[in-house]
Design an enzyme around this catalytic site. Structure first.
Site, PDB file in Angstrom:
ATOM      1  N   ASP A  52       0.824  -1.206   0.000  1.00 36.24           N
ATOM      2  CA  ASP A  52       0.000   0.000   0.000  1.00 36.24           C
ATOM      3  C   ASP A  52       0.864   1.265   0.000  1.00 36.24           C
ATOM      4  O   ASP A  52       0.653   2.173   0.822  1.00 36.24           O
ATOM      5  CB  ASP A  52      -0.931   0.021   1.220  1.00 36.24           C
ATOM      6  CG  ASP A  52      -1.746  -1.252   1.352  1.00 36.24           C
ATOM      7  OD1 ASP A  52      -2.228  -1.751   0.324  1.00 36.24           O
ATOM      8  OD2 ASP A  52      -1.883  -1.757   2.485  1.00 36.24           O
ATOM      9  N   GLU A 218     -11.241   0.544  -3.055  1.00 42.35           N
ATOM     10  CA  GLU A 218     -10.697   0.952  -1.760  1.00 42.35           C
ATOM     11  C   GLU A 218      -9.504   1.844  -2.016  1.00 42.35           C
ATOM     12  O   GLU A 218      -9.292   2.318  -3.134  1.00 42.35           O
ATOM     13  CB  GLU A 218     -10.294  -0.288  -0.945  1.00 42.35           C
ATOM     14  CG  GLU A 218      -9.322  -1.204  -1.672  1.00 42.35           C
ATOM     15  CD  GLU A 218      -9.069  -2.522  -0.961  1.00 42.35           C
ATOM     16  OE1 GLU A 218      -9.586  -2.716   0.139  1.00 42.35           O
ATOM     17  OE2 GLU A 218      -8.339  -3.356  -1.519  1.00 42.35           O
TER      18      GLU A 218
END
Length: 541
Positions: A52, A218
């Site tokens: 991420d 997301e």
């Protein structure tokens, strides 16, 4: 490297530290370098589990952070001058709150996808804990101390925050939802914040429902350019998804959206979730991850260009308006050329501080281990937690990320066993794990391979027959081949290595890649402990 004489040790450490500083730009990994040395680079730029990733440019400097889950210290801070050569310079989160929770392993919990920003001469990181809400920390010096976390938006299942300070001084926060906690998912929302960024208001607006064609959307990132508000967001799932971008003239929408990068005909699965960054010379680039199983989510860098106020990431070979990832490409033009640099992997343990490559599975305690300043790191044999049936519930495991697809890692160690039942080991840790374990029994040392399949499901270890060791100083080694296949070896002289046990296929942990490092444990509790002195740990091809 371990020293004999303390007085000599101190002098050599000082000289060694001066030498390291002087030679720092010439030291880099022997197992993975992204800079090809000819003006081009190869992907991944980081063949390690910096999942991420989010990045920013501040002047001539680039900073990156990544999710760290239950691993502590957390929120790594990486620094680069050219987006290809990176050094690990700090951690923003030294200890994870709530402390009573994260003092024990919380696999898959903790720090999920963070966002780093620079505003009003300060660096901010917004990070989610899916069980508590969205936190903010900040600093004026990313290589120094960061503030204590502030819970700016409480709520179970609120994840992937992204702040935006608008031109008029107003502040906003975008975020997503974790279905495992919130009971809803595949949606993005935006709310307002106070200008200081310390409190997010309860006025969220849903800006995308991804259930129709953006499943598992997301990881949003908010930007503003040419009067448009942009939300960059991954969709389609971690190993298989794509990168979507939304734009609107109003922060709350309605938004247009477009798929701007997918795997296409490349070998890079699930290219998405990351950061748009520009250069001083006007180029645009995009960082993203690739899920590579046991290796974790490794970091790629893609060229990016704007076409009619829409980004195209990667190379659009078939001219369909969306790009696909590149494996090699010309390095970003940042106006200068900088030395090759990589995050650390090998460690001589010559510093009186533990190297930044090392993390624990929970908030660290001083009695787990100490640097000595004498050329080795000392880990103490701690009792297994009372309810632990295997290593999955053990907090005091010293670990680092896999640094490449193939490598050999060798450690020189001295086991100062004081009691029977004490053991130390070199471990490959994940949902399955395997290690070379050295244990004292009846005053003698024996080495064996210990393996546990489905450790997260409370499985019991299996152990092969031990081999007696004739000395307390020894060398433990693991060779990792493509696919994460691990073979174990040991030696008494560091030259002749004996194979031990069976090949082991490494497996990822809970939302993290497999890691490797050291254990030091004992049976039962008393008021003393043996220790393992780790002289050095070296990675080679």
């Amino acid at each position: 490297m371990k020293f004999i004489n303390n007085a000599v040790a101190i002098g050599l450490v000082l000289l060694s530290n001066q030498f390291v500083v002087a030679q720092k730009t010439n030291e880099y990994s022997k197992v993975w370098v992204a800079d090809n040395g000819d003006g081009t680079y190869k992907n991944p730029i980081l063949h390690a589990d910096y999942s991420d990733p989010d990045a920013i440019r501040v002047g001539d400097d680039y900073y990156m952070t990544a999710s760290s889950f239950n691993c502590i210290p957390g929120l790594p801070i990486l620094h680069s001058k050219d987006m290809v050569n990176w050094e690990l310079v700090n951690y923003a989160l030294k200890k994870q709150p709530p402390f009573d929770v994260f003092d024990t392993p919380q696999h898959g919990n903790g720090v999920w996808a963070p966002c780093i920003r620079y505003h009003n001469d300060e660096f901010y990181i917004y990070y989610p804990d899916p069980d508590y809400g969205i936190y903010m920390i900040k600093t004026k010096d990313p290589k120094g101390l960061w503030s204590d976390p502030i819970l700016i938006k409480e709520g179970k299942g609120l994840i992937d925050p992204t702040p935006l300070w608008d031109d008029d001084g107003k502040a906003y926060l975008g975020f997503a939802f974790a279905g495992s906690r919130a009971g809803i998912k595949s949606m993005l929302a935006v709310c307002t914040m106070n200008p200081e960024g310390t409190l997010a208001n309860d006025d969220a607006v849903m800006v995308l429902d991804g259930h129709f064609d953006e499943a598992t959307v997301e990881g949003p990132k908010l930007y503003k350019r040419n009067g448009y508000y942009y939300i960059f967001a991954p969709a389609g799932g971690v190993p298989t998804g794509w990168q979507t971008v939304m734009r609107s003239k109003n922060i709350f929408g309605p938004y247009e959206k477009r798929k701007v990068m997918d795997q296409g005909k490349s070998a890079i699965n699930g290219p998405h979730q990351g950061a748009w960054v520009d250069t001083q010379t006007g180029e645009d680039w995009f960082f993203h991850f690739q899920d590579k199983g046991a290796y974790g989510r490794i970091v790629h860098l893609q060229p990016m260009k704007w076409v009619n106020d829409w980004p195209v990431i990667g190379v659009d070979k078939d001219k369909d308006g969306k790009g696909e990832p590149v494996l090699t490409y010309k390095k970003p033009n940042v106006g200068k050329t900088y030395p090759i640099m990589t995050p650390p992997d090998s460690d001589e343990f010559n510093s009186p501080k533990l190297g930044l490559q090392w993390e624990w599975h929970a908030n660290a305690q001083v009695y787990w281990g100490l640097p000595t300043g004498m050329g080795y790191y000392s880990m103490f044999c701690r009792p297994m937690p009372e309810k632990a049936v295997n290593l999955f519930d053990v907090p005091n495991i010293l670990l680092q990320k896999f640094p490449a697809n193939e490598f050999t890692a060798t450690a020189k160690m001295t086991f100062n066993a004081r009691f029977d039942g004490e053991s130390v080991g070199l471990v490959i840790m994940g949902l399955d794990y395997s290690m070379l374990k050295v244990k004292q029994q009846n005053g003698e040392l024996f080495i064996s391979q210990t393996t546990c399949k489905n450790a997260d499901k409370k499985a019991v270890e299996s152990e092969n027959k031990g081999v007696k060791l004739a000395a307390k100083t020894f060398y433990l080694q693991v060779k990792v081949k493509e696919g994460g296949i691990c073979s174990f070896f040991y030696s008494l002289d560091g030259k002749k290595f004996e194979s031990l046990g069976e090949d082991f296929k490494s497996r990822e942990g809970k939302w993290i890649g497999a890691k490797l490092g050291f254990t030091a444990l004992r049976e039962g509790k008393i008021n003393d402990a043996g220790s393992i002195d780790i002289d050095w740990f070296r990675f080679t091809k």
